[in-house]
Each structure stands twice: as C-alpha cells, then as structure tokens.
Design an enzyme around this catalytic site. Structure first.
Site, short mmCIF file in Angstrom:
data_model
loop_
_atom_site.label_atom_id
_atom_site.label_comp_id
_atom_site.label_asym_id
_atom_site.label_seq_id
_atom_site.Cartn_x
_atom_site.Cartn_y
_atom_site.Cartn_z
N THR A 255 14.59 -5.52 26.38
CA THR A 255 13.25 -5.12 26.82
C THR A 255 12.28 -6.30 26.83
OG1 THR A 255 12.78 -4.46 24.54
CG2 THR A 255 13.50 -2.74 26.06
N PHE B 206 20.49 -10.88 20.19
CA PHE B 206 19.59 -12.03 20.08
C PHE B 206 18.29 -11.76 20.84
CE2 PHE B 206 23.68 -14.77 20.13
CZ PHE B 206 23.83 -14.65 18.75
N CYS C 29 -1.59 3.23 57.34
CA CYS C 29 -1.14 1.93 57.83
C CYS C 29 -2.31 1.10 58.34
CB CYS C 29 -0.07 2.10 58.92
SG CYS C 29 -0.62 3.06 60.35
N CYS D 109 16.09 -8.34 20.49
CA CYS D 109 15.19 -7.24 20.16
C CYS D 109 13.79 -7.79 19.89
CB CYS D 109 15.70 -6.48 18.95
SG CYS D 109 14.58 -5.15 18.42
#
Length: 503
Positions: free
Chosen positions: A298, A231, A447, A233
C-alpha cells in the site's frame, strides 16, 4: 469479438450484489445474481456464454425484479435479455469446458490458477483461508507473521467512494498478524492437511537477521510452500520495520539472504511503492538470492479530513495517522512499478507477483501482460467477498479461449514492449480525431463544456443539441471521448491532419 455496445456496471448501478440474493431465489432458473455479477466485474461475454439457449426471461413475469430489495430499480430482466439476444449470438467461442489453461506456478510451486489472496486480514486464520480455498483461490499470502505483540486501533479503515458507493480507494492503518507464531503455525498445518494442493505463501517480518531466518524456517517446517518477506508495510509502530527496510537496498539484501539461507523453499521480497524507483531494492533482493518480487504494497496516504473536527480518517479518539492506500485507484501506480521491474534485464528470471487495485479479470490480465506470473488481491475481497474468484477465473479463462491461448504463461510480459519511461518515443505527426455517434447522443453537452473549458475549444454545440467538430482546432486529445456519459464518442482512424477536414 465483434464490436458492440458493452453492458457496463453503470447499467446495473443500483445492484447491491446481495448475499443469498432474493432475485436469484425467485428465479426458477437461478439466473439473476451470477449474471449481474458477470456484468459488474467486466465479464459480460462469459456471462452470456453461460446463459441457456432458451430465453427464459422473455415471457417471464419478472419475479426476480419483484423480489429485488432495491424495489425493482435494477433492470435484471433487461440485462439478462441483452446478454441473451445481443451478446450471446456474437460470441466467437462457447463457454470453455475446463480451466486447464489457467494452471501455472510460483517459483516452481504448482498453482491451479494465478489468483492468490494477498497478505492481509482476508488471509489471517484457518477458517478464512479454508473458505477462500473452497471458493477456488489457488493460494494465500498469509497475513504477516511476526514475533512481537500487535495492538490494533479502532476504527482502522477509511475509503473514497464512487457514485454508487463502492470503494475506489481504501486506506488502512492495520498492522500485522495479532496471532502468535505458534497459532499461525497451527493454521498452516491444518490448511496443508486439508488442502494439500493449495499454496501457502507465508508473509513474515523480523527485526534482525536471526529473526528473519527463524521465522522463515518455522514457516517452512509447518507447511509453507514459499516465504514472502514484508519489506513494505507502512503502518509499523517501531522504527526500522516494514517499509523502512524497503527504502534501504542494503537491508533488503541482508535480510533476504538471512531468510534464504534458512530455507529450501522459494523466497519473495515484497517491496514498497513509497520510493521513486523500485529497481534498486529489487536488485538488492536478487543479490540476496530472492526467487521473486512481490509488488506493490500500500501507498502512504492521508485522507478524509473532517470539516468539523479537522481530523483525518480513520479517526481514533481525536487522532489519526498516515496509513496505507489501496483499491482500484492505485492500479496505475502499481502497473508503473510492475513495468519497471518487468523491463529490468538485471531481474530476468525472477518471478513477479503483482497486486494493487485488482478487482476484475481484466485488471489481473494487465498485470500479467507487464510481467506478473501470479496476482494477489485484498481490497476487492474486502468489498465483495471471496466469491469474486468465480469471475476472475471465468473471465480470464474465456479470454484465453477466445484468443486461442492454451497456457496463461504465454501472456506474461506481452505488453512490456509498449511501455517507455520517455515520451520521446511517441509519434507526433498524425492525429486521431474523435468520432461522434449522434444517434446515441442525448444532447447533454458534456463534451462541449469539457472541450471549451479544459481542452481546445474544438467542439460546436449545435442548435439540435448535438456536437460538431472543428478539426482546425482539434488536437486529438480525446478528452471528449473520456467525459461522454453515453459512450457516444469513439476514435476515428489515425491520419495526417489536414486543414479543412470535416468530421
């Protein structure tokens, strides 16, 4: 495990992780390749534990480095000797003799370990799945099977790379299986005949209730152990498919029920991350009688705009398209959704199969700590091959042995209580100052620059090119800890902040 300076991927940055590595062939004890991979995949303890008691590298002539295709730029002997001399003596447990503690299950289906290939090109035919099973993967979510024609574009991949060229983020515009249903069913039968103990999780996609039910039943009849409903792609040409379904809880429920009533094997709903929250779709899947949830697929993305052609990647004859983004860059987003599902009491009892940026055993462990009983991998396999299963299994198994945990299932969900949707729960009356290890500092001033221009101007860059903290300005944000390229800044003990502290 005792505190020590860890061997990091950056220590062997030039290593190319060669196939049939020349360094391995040149070493009479066959140590380099597997040891370097253990460092690359955050598995130095296990790599050290598996080294022989004899330090063969100490008086070696360095044949491995002479054979290295990077012309000796990889500190092979130095890396192995560090593991041998510094790491191995400090290990709390020896290399485990077995991997029984990795045995688990997916909705009651036995698994020899929790690692599966996710539905994608890496699990798209018999030959590929067979090689993966031989390598040690417990199962595969087969590339999504559908009943309509698939025509792929070329090229269809693009990536965001790190300093050493490895993929951090990966975009694809690939669609579903381009094999027919019958071809895929033949693969299933062949795989179950030769690998009866390996698990086939059949990913399917239909266009209506009848098709969802038909495909699920077909997969069951041909040997699938469970079904995963795609459900999610993001790359489908037809409207109303893939992630379009995952956006509508009513459709998730309807199609889950259609598949579930057609089969007796477990059914998982694979949900889209292209939403603000996933619980609505997950609860709908449960109402449709799903046995589990798979997440995440994705993430919709656009990347790599060419500064000359103005076309994004991957470019197909002057055009491109929104595609799915994966890889290590998406792991924090995946974990966010996993924690949401894992903390939802309405979803208690559902199996959670997690994916999204898993590359090392530590990545996998994070998903398990937030509720996943199994994990799935694609992008890391595309980059490094099926062989990464060795490090995934060995690293997780060694960690469990080190912790005295006899079953991987005991780790599932252990990190959920640490996650909250609100920052209101955070304690704000104490501070953790940075601690500077000046003997390890090389004087780069990174830093200082970061704190000056992106923090609270709490670091003084001394004439000796060493950092010194002004605690009256420091708020304990730890930006300096994160940017130090040497790892020479760590955390001090938490305490109530007092004016005039000298750090």
């Amino acid at each position: 495990m005792k505190l020590r300076q860890a061997t990091k991927r950056s220590d062997i940055l030039k290593c190319l992780l060669c196939e049939d590595a020349p360094c391995e062939a040149a070493c009479p004890y066959h140590l380099p390749a597997k040891t370097l991979r253990s460092v690359w995949f955050d598995n130095e303890d296990c790599g050290a534990a598996n080294l022989p008691e004899v330090n063969y590298c100490k008086d070696c002539g360095g044949a491995c480095e002479k054979a290295c295709i990077c012309s000796g730029e990889v500190p092979i002997r130095q890396t192995i000797m560090k593991l041998q001399e510094e790491v191995k003596p400090q290990l709390d447990v020896p290399a485990p003799e077995h991997m029984e503690r990795l045995k688990t299950s997916l909705c009651g289906v036995p698994l020899e370990n929790p690692f599966l290939l996710s539905s994608s090109v890496v699990a798209s035919n018999y030959e590929m799945c067979a090689r993966a099973f031989e390598a040690g993967w417990a199962g595969a979510a087969f590339k999504t099977i559908c009943n309509f024609d698939i025509h792929e574009a070329s090229p269809r991949f693009a990536s965001v790379t790190g300093d050493n060229g490895s993929m951090i983020g990966f975009k694809n515009i690939e669609q579903l299986s381009d094999h027919s249903v019958e071809e895929n069913m033949k693969y299933f039968r062949q795989l179950k005949e030769k690998y009866p103990t390996k698990v086939i999780l059949a990913s399917i996609m239909g266009r209506n209730e009848e098709e969802w039910g038909y495909l699920a039943k077909k997969c069951e009849e041909n040997g699938a152990d469970a079904v995963e409903l795609n459900f999610s792609c993001p790359n489908m040409e037809e409207g109303g498919l893939g992630s379009d379904i995952g956006l509508v809880p009513e459709l998730v429920e309807r199609f889950t029920r259609a598949a579930k009533r057609s089969v007796d094997i477990p059914v998982l709903a694979k949900l889209t991350p292209n939403v603000s929250e996933m619980s609505s779709a997950a609860e709908a899947a449960k109402r449709g009688r799903a046995d589990g949830i798979a997440a995440i697929n994705t993430i919709k993305s656009v990347m790599g705009i060419n500064r000359h052609t103005y076309v994004s990647s991957p470019e197909v004859k002057g055009c491109s398209a929104v595609g799915g983004y994966s890889g290590r860059a998406v792991k924090p987003i995946a974990l966010r959704f996993i924690s949401e599902i894992g903390r939802n009491p309405k979803l208690d009892g559902m199996h959670l199969s997690g994916m999204g940026g898993i590359e090392t055993w530590m990545d996998a462990l994070e998903f398990m700590l937030l509720g996943c009983g199994t994990v799935q991998v694609t992008t890391a396999v595309m980059q490094y091959g099926y062989r990464i299963i060795d490090e995934l299994k060995a690293g997780l198994n060694y960690y469990l042995a080190e912790k005295g945990v006899e079953h991987i299932g005991d780790m599932v969900g252990q990190g959920l209580d640490s996650v909250s949707d609100s920052t209101d729960v955070l304690e704000r009356d104490s501070i953790v100052y940075p601690k500077f290890h000046r003997d390890e500092c090389v004087g780069c001033g990174r830093c200082y620059v970061s704190c000056r221009d992106g923090g609270h101007q709490a670091i003084i860059f001394g004439e000796d090119r060493k950092p010194y903290l002004n605690p009256k300005k420091c708020v304990g944000c730890h930006l300096c800890v994160l940017v130090c390229p040497q790892g020479a800044i760590t955390s001090s003990q938490r305490r109530i902040k007092k004016n005039g502290d000298d750090t």
